[in-house]
Scaffold this active site. Structure first.
Site, PDB file in Angstrom:
ATOM      1  N   CYS A  60      60.970  61.543 -45.036  1.00 19.84           N
ATOM      2  CA  CYS A  60      61.176  61.287 -46.465  1.00 19.84           C
ATOM      3  C   CYS A  60      61.926  59.969 -46.642  1.00 19.84           C
ATOM      4  CB  CYS A  60      62.002  62.394 -47.104  1.00 19.84           C
ATOM      5  SG  CYS A  60      61.406  64.057 -46.808  1.00 19.84           S
ATOM      6  N   HIS A  88      61.743  56.881 -49.358  1.00 21.48           N
ATOM      7  CA  HIS A  88      62.668  57.142 -50.468  1.00 21.48           C
ATOM      8  C   HIS A  88      64.115  56.791 -50.159  1.00 21.48           C
ATOM      9  CE1 HIS A  88      59.509  59.071 -52.772  1.00 21.48           C
ATOM     10  NE2 HIS A  88      59.219  59.850 -51.756  1.00 21.48           N
ATOM     11  N   CYS A 107      53.718  64.743 -51.010  1.00 23.57           N
ATOM     12  CA  CYS A 107      54.194  63.726 -50.074  1.00 23.57           C
ATOM     13  C   CYS A 107      53.937  64.161 -48.641  1.00 23.57           C
ATOM     14  CB  CYS A 107      55.700  63.497 -50.255  1.00 23.57           C
ATOM     15  SG  CYS A 107      56.110  62.085 -51.279  1.00 23.57           S
ATOM     16  N   CYS A 117      59.987  88.574 -71.217  1.00 25.51           N
ATOM     17  CA  CYS A 117      61.203  87.839 -70.852  1.00 25.51           C
ATOM     18  C   CYS A 117      62.198  87.889 -72.005  1.00 25.51           C
ATOM     19  CB  CYS A 117      60.877  86.375 -70.559  1.00 25.51           C
ATOM     20  SG  CYS A 117      59.553  86.117 -69.381  1.00 25.51           S
ATOM     21  N   CYS A 139      64.857  90.866 -72.793  1.00 23.79           N
ATOM     22  CA  CYS A 139      66.154  90.843 -72.106  1.00 23.79           C
ATOM     23  C   CYS A 139      66.931  89.569 -72.420  1.00 23.79           C
ATOM     24  CB  CYS A 139      65.971  90.946 -70.598  1.00 23.79           C
ATOM     25  SG  CYS A 139      65.486  92.576 -70.021  1.00 23.79           S
ATOM     26  N   HIS A 140      66.279  88.428 -72.255  1.00 21.06           N
ATOM     27  CA  HIS A 140      67.028  87.172 -72.202  1.00 21.06           C
ATOM     28  C   HIS A 140      67.196  86.491 -73.560  1.00 21.06           C
ATOM     29  CE1 HIS A 140      67.309  87.507 -67.908  1.00 21.06           C
ATOM     30  NE2 HIS A 140      66.015  87.708 -67.824  1.00 21.06           N
ATOM     31  N   ARG A 147      62.506  84.162 -58.427  1.00 17.47           N
ATOM     32  CA  ARG A 147      63.307  84.874 -59.436  1.00 17.47           C
ATOM     33  C   ARG A 147      62.384  85.460 -60.514  1.00 17.47           C
ATOM     34  NH1 ARG A 147      67.620  87.919 -60.930  1.00 17.47           N
ATOM     35  NH2 ARG A 147      65.748  89.112 -61.271  1.00 17.47           N
ATOM     36  N   CYS A 184      61.757  89.403 -61.626  1.00 18.73           N
ATOM     37  CA  CYS A 184      61.844  89.893 -63.003  1.00 18.73           C
ATOM     38  C   CYS A 184      60.553  90.608 -63.403  1.00 18.73           C
ATOM     39  CB  CYS A 184      62.088  88.727 -63.967  1.00 18.73           C
ATOM     40  SG  CYS A 184      63.824  88.478 -64.375  1.00 18.73           S
TER      41      CYS A 184
END
Lengths: 109, 285
Positions: free
Chosen positions: B100, B104, B138, B201, B204-205, B242, B246
Site C-alpha cells: 500500500c 499511498h 487496489c 432498524c 429500535c434505533h 453488525r 441486527c
C-alpha cells in the site's frame, strides 16, 4: 514464537523523586486457554503469557502470575514509586518459552 | 461505621441504581488523548427532518468504564489492530510486488478525511463503494493480490487504520447525485420491518433509543465509530457484520457482509451520522 506478539508500555517521561506514578502495559497475545476445542473436537493446546514482571533499576516492582482465564491481549496497570532516575524493565514469559522484554527510562524533575 | 450510616449508604445506592438504568444519552464529553475534542451530539442532518432532532454517538449510551477506554489510545484495544494493519500497509504482497505504502506513502497524510466521506460513488466503476471495497480494488488490480474476505480480520483492521486518520472530522457522506438511488434503497431497508419479530432498524434505533431491549441499552445505531472494538468478542467488528447481527436478531434471513443490500444500508446509515465526528476505532460492549 507465538505470532503477532507485541509489548506496549506507557510510562511518564519524568516524575518527582518519591512520587507514585501509574504504569500501563499491554501485550498483544491470543491467550489460548487450553479449554477450547477446534471444529473436529481436538483440544486447542494452551498458549498463554504465564508471568509478567516489572523491575526498576534491578529492584522488583511487581511479579504477576497469569492464569488461563485471562482474556486475549492482557492489560496490566499498576503504580510504582520512583525514588531516583532510572529504567523500568518489563518482562513477559510465554508458555512456549519465549520471553518478551521492553524497557522505559524515567527522569526526575 | 455506625449501623445508621451503613443503612443510609445502602439507601442511596438503592435509589441511584434504578436512576442510572433509566436512561437516554448521558452528558459526558469526549476528548481523546486530552487533545482531540469530538462532536458526539449535534443537530440532525436535513434529510432526518421529522425523524430525529439530534444525532447522538453510541458512546453516550455506554457505561463510564467502557467510555473511558476510548479516551486514550493506549487504553483503546482497537489500536492493537490498527498497529497490525500498519505493518500490512508497509508489506509488499501479490504479483506486482507492491505494498500500500508504495503508492499511498504515509497514511497519516494520504488517508486523511477518507472515512468521513465513505461509502462514496466511484465514477470509474459506476458503483457506490465502501472503504473495504476500495482497498480490495487496489489489492486485486494494482497489487495482483487476493481480495480480502469482507469484514474479515485483515480487511476490518485496514479499514480501522485508514479511518483513524479521519478521527475527529465530521462525517459528510454525499447522498445526492449518482449515489441517490443506493441511498433511497438503503433508506427503504432502514424503515422496512423484517423477520419473525417484524422489526425495522427504525423501531429500535429511532423510536426507542435510550430504552432497554432486555439488558441492552439501545443507541441511535450511529456508525461514525466503526470499525468498533467490542468487549464481547475482543476484536474489531465491521459495520456489515453488525448489520448482520441486527437483522439476525429480528429473526430474519440476513444479507451477506459486502452485499449490495448492506452497501446501500451502510450508505444510508452513514448519512444519518453526518455531522458527528468519526470515532473509529471506537470501543463498545
Amino acid at each position: 514464537m507465538a505470532s503477532g506478539v507485541k509489548p506496549r508500555v506507557k510510562v511518564p517521561k519524568k516524575a518527582g523523586a518519591g512520587d507514585a506514578i501509574t504504569i500501563k502495559t499491554l501485550i498483544s497475545h491470543k491467550m489460548e486457554s487450553g479449554q477450547r476445542k477446534d471444529k473436529s473436537g481436538n483440544v486447542i493446546p494452551r498458549s498463554i503469557i504465564n508471568r509478567f514482571t516489572c523491575d526498576f533499576n534491578g529492584q522488583n516492582v511487581v511479579d504477576v502470575t497469569l492464569e488461563p482465564a485471562i482474556s486475549t491481549n492482557p492489560y496490566i496497570e499498576f503504580e510504582s514509586t520512583v525514588p531516583e532516575a532510572g529504567e523500568f524493565k518489563f518482562t513477559w514469559y510465554d508458555d512456549d518459552g519465549d520471553v518478551y522484554e521492553t524497557t522505559k527510562k524515567i527522569a526526575i524533575g | 461505621m455506625t449501623f445508621k450510616a451503613l443503612t443510609a449508604i445502602a439507601l442511596v445506592a438503592g435509589l441511584s441504581a434504578p436512576l442510572a438504568m433509566a436512561g437516554g444519552a448521558d452528558d459526558d464529553t469526549m476528548v481523546i488523548n486530552d487533545e482531540t475534542e469530538m462532536v458526539t451530539k449535534t443537530a440532525a442532518p436535513a434529510h432526518l427532518d421529522g425523524a430525529v432532532d439530534e444525532v447522538i454517538s453510541g458512546w453516550h449510551f455506554r457505561s463510564d468504564e467502557t467510555q473511558s477506554l476510548q479516551l486514550d489510545d493506549f487504553d483503546n484495544p482497537g489500536m492493537i489492530f490498527v498497529d497490525q494493519a500498519m505493518d500490512v500497509w508497509n508489506t509488499a504482497e501479490g504479483s506486482e510486488g507492491k505494498a500500500c505504502a508504495d503508492c499511498h506513502n504515509d497514511p497519516a497524510e494520504t488517508m486523511v478525511g477518507v472515512k468521513a466521506t465513505y461509502p462514496k460513488w466511484n465514477e470509474e466503476a459506476g458503483e457506490v463503494r465502501t472503504v473495504q471495497m476500495q482497498v480490495n480494488d487496489c489489492r486485486v488490480n494494482r497489487m495482483g493480490a487476493e481480495a480480502w474476505k469482507y469484514d474479515a480480520g485483515k480487511a476490518v483492521s485496514m479499514e480501522a487504520m485508514i479511518s483513524l486518520h479521519s478521527r475527529g472530522m465530521p462525517m459528510s457522506v454525499a447522498i445526492d447525485g449518482p449515489a441517490a438511488a443506493m441511498w433511497e434503497k438503503g433508506k427503504e431497508m432502514y424503515y422496512t420491518r423484517t423477520g419473525q419479530l417484524e422489526l425495522s432498524c427504525a423501531n429500535c434505533h429511532e423510536d426507542n433509543y435510550g430504552n432497554y431491549i432486555r439488558a441492552d441499552h439501545l443507541s441511535q445505531g450511529q456508525i461514525n465509530g466503526f470499525p468498533v472494538y467490542r468487549l464481547k468478542n475482543a476484536k474489531l467488528n465491521g459495520v456489515h457484520s453488525r448489520f448482520k447481527g441486527c437483522v439476525r436478531d429480528t429473526r430474519a434471513e440476513t444479507y451477506s457482509p459486502g452485499s449490495e443490500d448492506f452497501i446501500a444500508l451502510e450508505l444510508y446509515v452513514a448519512s444519518r451520522s453526518n455531522g458527528l465526528s468519526v470515532e473509529s476505532p471506537s470501543v463498545r460492549n
